[in-house]
Design a protein around this motif. Structure first.
Motif, mmCIF file in Angstrom:
data_model
loop_
_atom_site.group_PDB
_atom_site.id
_atom_site.type_symbol
_atom_site.label_atom_id
_atom_site.label_comp_id
_atom_site.label_asym_id
_atom_site.label_seq_id
_atom_site.Cartn_x
_atom_site.Cartn_y
_atom_site.Cartn_z
ATOM 1 N N LEU A 289 -10.468 0.145 5.292
ATOM 2 C CA LEU A 289 -9.615 0.256 4.116
ATOM 3 C C LEU A 289 -10.394 -0.309 2.936
ATOM 4 O O LEU A 289 -10.850 -1.448 2.984
ATOM 5 N N ILE B 182 -1.650 0.737 -4.987
ATOM 6 C CA ILE B 182 -1.374 -0.609 -4.480
ATOM 7 C C ILE B 182 -0.560 -1.336 -5.534
ATOM 8 O O ILE B 182 -0.856 -1.263 -6.720
ATOM 9 N N LYS C 264 -15.069 -4.068 -5.276
ATOM 10 C CA LYS C 264 -14.184 -3.462 -4.285
ATOM 11 C C LYS C 264 -14.072 -4.391 -3.094
ATOM 12 O O LYS C 264 -15.009 -5.096 -2.749
ATOM 13 N N GLU D 150 -5.954 0.817 -6.400
ATOM 14 C CA GLU D 150 -5.977 1.990 -5.530
ATOM 15 C C GLU D 150 -6.704 1.659 -4.239
ATOM 16 O O GLU D 150 -7.542 0.758 -4.203
ATOM 17 N N TRP D 151 -6.375 2.421 -3.173
ATOM 18 C CA TRP D 151 -7.035 2.233 -1.895
ATOM 19 C C TRP D 151 -7.378 3.590 -1.293
ATOM 20 O O TRP D 151 -6.831 4.614 -1.674
ATOM 21 N N LEU E 10 0.867 -1.174 0.000
ATOM 22 C CA LEU E 10 0.000 0.000 0.000
ATOM 23 C C LEU E 10 0.903 1.223 0.000
ATOM 24 O O LEU E 10 1.670 1.446 0.939
ATOM 25 N N PHE F 41 -10.336 -1.159 -1.111
ATOM 26 C CA PHE F 41 -9.579 -1.323 -2.347
ATOM 27 C C PHE F 41 -10.501 -0.971 -3.501
ATOM 28 O O PHE F 41 -11.564 -1.575 -3.656
ATOM 29 N N GLN F 42 -10.126 0.003 -4.315
ATOM 30 C CA GLN F 42 -10.959 0.401 -5.451
ATOM 31 C C GLN F 42 -11.008 -0.682 -6.519
ATOM 32 O O GLN F 42 -11.958 -0.770 -7.265
#
Length: 94
Positions: free
Chosen positions: A42, A24, A56, A34-35, A18, A44-45
């Motif tokens: 948290l 990421i 996600k 991405e995050w 990260l 994660f996209q």
């Protein structure tokens, strides 16, 4: 909340990094995602490894600085909790 940026490992050979900028890196496959932090979790996209690009992953940030996958958000925004027996935890190693 402390920074979650760093390197995480499942102990089964799956590592993720990260980055401070919200990126990421998947250590073993070189994939990128991405995050962000949302409502203390948290997110994660784009989840690495098993999920399609339009889903996600939601992880709790644990007291020991590890992160645990607790939910999946599908392409329609519906959140589904991951059963305890299927949750994955990444330990922070750096």
């Amino acid at each position: 909340m402390k920074s979650v940026a760093g390197t995480y490992d499942t102990g089964f050979g799956n590592r993720i990094v990260l980055l401070d900028n919200g990126g990421i890196e998947g250590d073993d496959r070189g994939e990128k995602a991405e995050w962000k932090i949302a409502d203390g979790d948290l997110v994660f996209q784009r989840m690495l490894y098993e999920l399609p690009n339009d889903q996600k992953g939601v992880c709790s940030v644990n007291k020991d600085d590890s992160i645990t996958l607790i939910a999946i958000i599908d392409e329609d925004g519906k959140r589904e909790e991951v059963p305890k027996e299927h949750q994955v935890t990444w330990k922070k190693i750096q």
